[in-house]
Design a protein around this motif. Sequence first.
Motif, short mmCIF file in Angstrom:
data_model
loop_
_atom_site.label_atom_id
_atom_site.label_comp_id
_atom_site.label_asym_id
_atom_site.label_seq_id
_atom_site.Cartn_x
_atom_site.Cartn_y
_atom_site.Cartn_z
N LEU A 60 113.24 42.03 35.26
CA LEU A 60 112.10 41.11 35.25
C LEU A 60 112.14 40.17 36.46
O LEU A 60 111.11 39.88 37.07
CB LEU A 60 112.07 40.31 33.95
CG LEU A 60 111.76 41.12 32.69
CD1 LEU A 60 111.73 40.23 31.47
CD2 LEU A 60 110.44 41.87 32.83
N ALA A 111 110.97 42.10 39.27
CA ALA A 111 109.51 42.26 39.23
C ALA A 111 108.82 41.03 39.79
O ALA A 111 107.88 41.13 40.59
CB ALA A 111 109.06 42.51 37.79
N ASP A 130 107.31 33.90 39.39
CA ASP A 130 106.52 33.74 38.17
C ASP A 130 107.36 33.02 37.10
O ASP A 130 108.40 33.51 36.69
CB ASP A 130 106.09 35.12 37.69
CG ASP A 130 105.17 35.04 36.51
OD1 ASP A 130 104.09 35.62 36.59
OD2 ASP A 130 105.52 34.39 35.50
N ASP A 177 106.84 32.37 33.83
CA ASP A 177 106.98 33.00 32.51
C ASP A 177 108.02 34.10 32.54
O ASP A 177 108.89 34.19 31.67
CB ASP A 177 105.64 33.59 32.05
CG ASP A 177 104.68 32.49 31.65
OD1 ASP A 177 105.17 31.43 31.22
OD2 ASP A 177 103.46 32.68 31.79
N LEU A 178 107.90 34.95 33.58
CA LEU A 178 108.87 36.04 33.70
C LEU A 178 110.27 35.48 33.82
O LEU A 178 111.21 35.98 33.21
CB LEU A 178 108.55 36.89 34.94
CG LEU A 178 107.51 37.98 34.78
CD1 LEU A 178 107.35 38.73 36.09
CD2 LEU A 178 107.94 38.95 33.70
N ILE A 229 111.72 34.29 30.42
CA ILE A 229 112.19 35.38 29.57
C ILE A 229 113.43 36.02 30.16
O ILE A 229 114.40 36.34 29.46
CB ILE A 229 111.07 36.41 29.39
CG1 ILE A 229 109.94 35.73 28.62
CG2 ILE A 229 111.57 37.64 28.65
CD1 ILE A 229 108.93 36.65 28.07
#
Lengths: 490, 211
Positions: free
Chosen positions: A177, A180, A206, A208-209, A212
Motif C-alpha cells: 500500500l 501504491a 495518500d 488514508d493509504l 492503513i
Amino acid sequence: MIELLLIIPVITAALCFLMNRVMHNRRAIEIASTVGAGILFIAVLLFVYKVVGEGAIYEGALFMDSLSAYMLLIVAFMVFIGAVYSVGYMGHEYEEKAFGLGRLGDYYTFLHIFVFTMILVCVSNNLGIMWIAIEGTTLASAFLVSFYNRDTSLEAAWKYIIICSVGITLALLGTILVYASSVNVVGESSSALDWTTLRSIAGSLDKDLLRIAFILVLVGYGTKVGLAPMHTWLPDAHSQAPTPVSALLSGVLLNCAMYGILRFHILSTEAMGPGFSGSLLLLFGVISMVVAAAFIIIARDIKRLLAYHSIEHMGIIAIGFGLGGPFGVFGALLHMLNHAMAKSLLFFGAGNVLLKLKTKIMEDVKGLSQHMAATAVLLFIGMLALAGSPPFGLFISELSILYAAVTQGQTLVAAIYLLLLIIIFPALLWHIGGMIFGKPSEEVPRGEVSRLNIWVMVVLAAGLLVLGLVIPGPLATLIGQATSLFGGLP
Amino acid sequence: MINGLAALVLLCAFVAVSSSRMPALVRTFAIQSLALGMLAASVAYFTGSPQIYVVAGLTIALKAILIPRMLAYIMKRIKVEKEVDPFLNIPSSLLVSGGLAVLAYYITEPLIVHGGELTRNALALSLAVVFIGFFIMISRRKAITQVVGLLIMENGLFMAAISVTYGMPLIVELGIFFDVLVAVIILGVFAFRINNTFDSLDTSFLRRLKD
C-alpha cells in the motif's frame, strides 16, 4: 562498500560449512565463527565511525544512516558476544554428546546465515528488500529454534514460523500500500520503494493509504517484535532454542523487527505528524507491558520468564517511541542496547545453570551462590540491571522515557508504566533471588562449567555499568543523530 | 478479463474452504495460482511491462507447478490420511468465508476511489483471499493445511501487489518468491520431523508448551 558487511557473515557461514564437511574439526569451526563475528564487529565499528563523522552513506538499494548504524552496532556487538558464548555453551553440550560434530557445524552455519539476514534488515533502503530480509530472519532462525529436535522444540519452531509468517504477510500488504501511494506521486521507478525517496515525498503521500499501511505494518512486524497480543510464539521459541540463540532472538532480532516498524513510523510522522502512529505504538506498548507483567509473576521456567521480560521491554521501547520527543526517542533507542545486554547476561547465566543442573524450572534451583559463585554474582547483577535499578544502563533509559511521559502530560501512561515497573521488580527479584540464595536441595559439586562463559558475562555486566554511569561520547553522538531522524518533535 | 480472473482467484479460495480432502485442497491451490499467473500475464499485456511477464511466469512455475508437487510429495511420503479434518464443519466454514469477503469489501471501500480503472475491485478481492487463507489456517487441523492456508494468503497479497501497483520492483518480487519457496521447504522438513516424532500431522500436538 556496505556490501562488505553482508559478505562477511556469508563467508563466515560458508567457512563454518566447509570446516564442518571437509575438515571435521571442532576447533576450526569455532575459530571460523568467532573470528568472522569479530571481523564483522570491527567492520561495523569502522562504518559507524564514518557515519557519525561524515553523515549517511547511500549506495543504491543499500544505505546507512545514523539509525541503521546504531542498529548495526547492537547487532554486531551482540552477535560477537553470542558467538563467543556459543563456543563455551555449545562446546560443552557437544562434549556431553548431546549432539554430534556435524550438528555443531550446522549450528554455526545457520547462526551466521541468521546474522546475514539481520544485517540486511538494517542496511536495506528499499522497504521491499527489508521485508524479504525480515522474513529471512524467521526462516534462518527456525532451524536454530528446532535445533535439539525434541517434540517441544519442533512445536516451538512450527508455531514460530507459522505465526511470524502470517504476521509478516500483513506487513507485506502494508508495504504494498505504501508503494501504491508512492507510485501515485513519483511514478513507477525502482526507487519508489526506497525509504529515502519515500521520506522526501512523505508530505504528498495518500494519508488514508498510509494510515492503513501503518496499522498493517505495526501488527505484522509487531508479531515479530513480540508486542502483545501477537506475542504467543515468543516464549516458546525463546525457551526451546539453544541458549546463545535465545539471547540473540531476544536481544537482537526483536530490535531488528522494531527497526522495521520505526522506518514506517518516521514516514507516518513526516506525513501526518506523530499523533497517529505514535499513539498506536503507545497502545501496543502498554498492552505488552500489562500482559508480560501477568506472566512474569506466574513464570516457573527461567527461559520463559526472560522471554516475557523481552515482551515487557519491547513494550517499554514501543512506549518510548510512541511518546516521541527527544527524551522518549533517546530513551527508547538507548533502551534497545541496554535491554540487549542485560537480557543476554541473564540468558547466559540461565544457560550456565542449565548446563550444570539440567533444569530450567526455577523452583528446582537453589543456593547457586554456594556452588556457582561467579554465575550467581553475575545473575544478581543482571537481575538488578534488568529490573531497572541504578547504577545500570536500564535505569537511565527507563527514567528518560518516564520523563518524556510526564513532561508531555501523558499522566495516565506514566502512571501505568511506573506501576508495572514497580510490580515487575519484586517478581523478578523473587524468581532469580530464589535461585541464588538458600541451600542447594542436594549435594552439588562446586564450580562453573566454562570459564569462557563467565568472561563473556563479565564484559556484559561491565558494559551495563558503564552505560549507567556515563554514555561514551561517540555513542551519545550517534544516538543523538538517530534521535533527530524522528523529526516531528513537539 | 482481469476482474474475471481476480474473481476466479477468490472463487478458488472458496473451493479450498469447501475441500474435504487434502489432494483436492492442494489442487485447488494450484488452480488458484494458475489463475493468478494468468492475471499477472494479462496485466503485463495491458501495461506492456516486461517485468510483470517474468512475475507471471514465475508464479505459474513455482506456485502452480513446483510447490503443489512438493506438497503432494510430502503427503505421499508421510502417508497422511486424506481427510482435511476441520475444526468447523464445511457449510459453516463457507458461511464465515462469505462474511469475510463482505468484510473485505467494506474495509477497502474508502481506498478504492484511489485505485486505477483497471483494478478497482481487485484490492477488495485480494483482501478477501487473504482473510480466507487465514481462516483456513486457523480452522483446519492438519499441519499441511496450515501451509496451504499460508500460501493462499500469499496469493491474495500477490494479487494485491499486481493489481494495485502493477507489480513491485522486480528485485522485490524475486525476493518474495525466494522467501515463499524457502518457507515451504522448511515447513516441509518440519512436517517430516513432526510426523516422525508424533506419528501424525495433527496440529493438536501444538499443546505442550504452556505456562
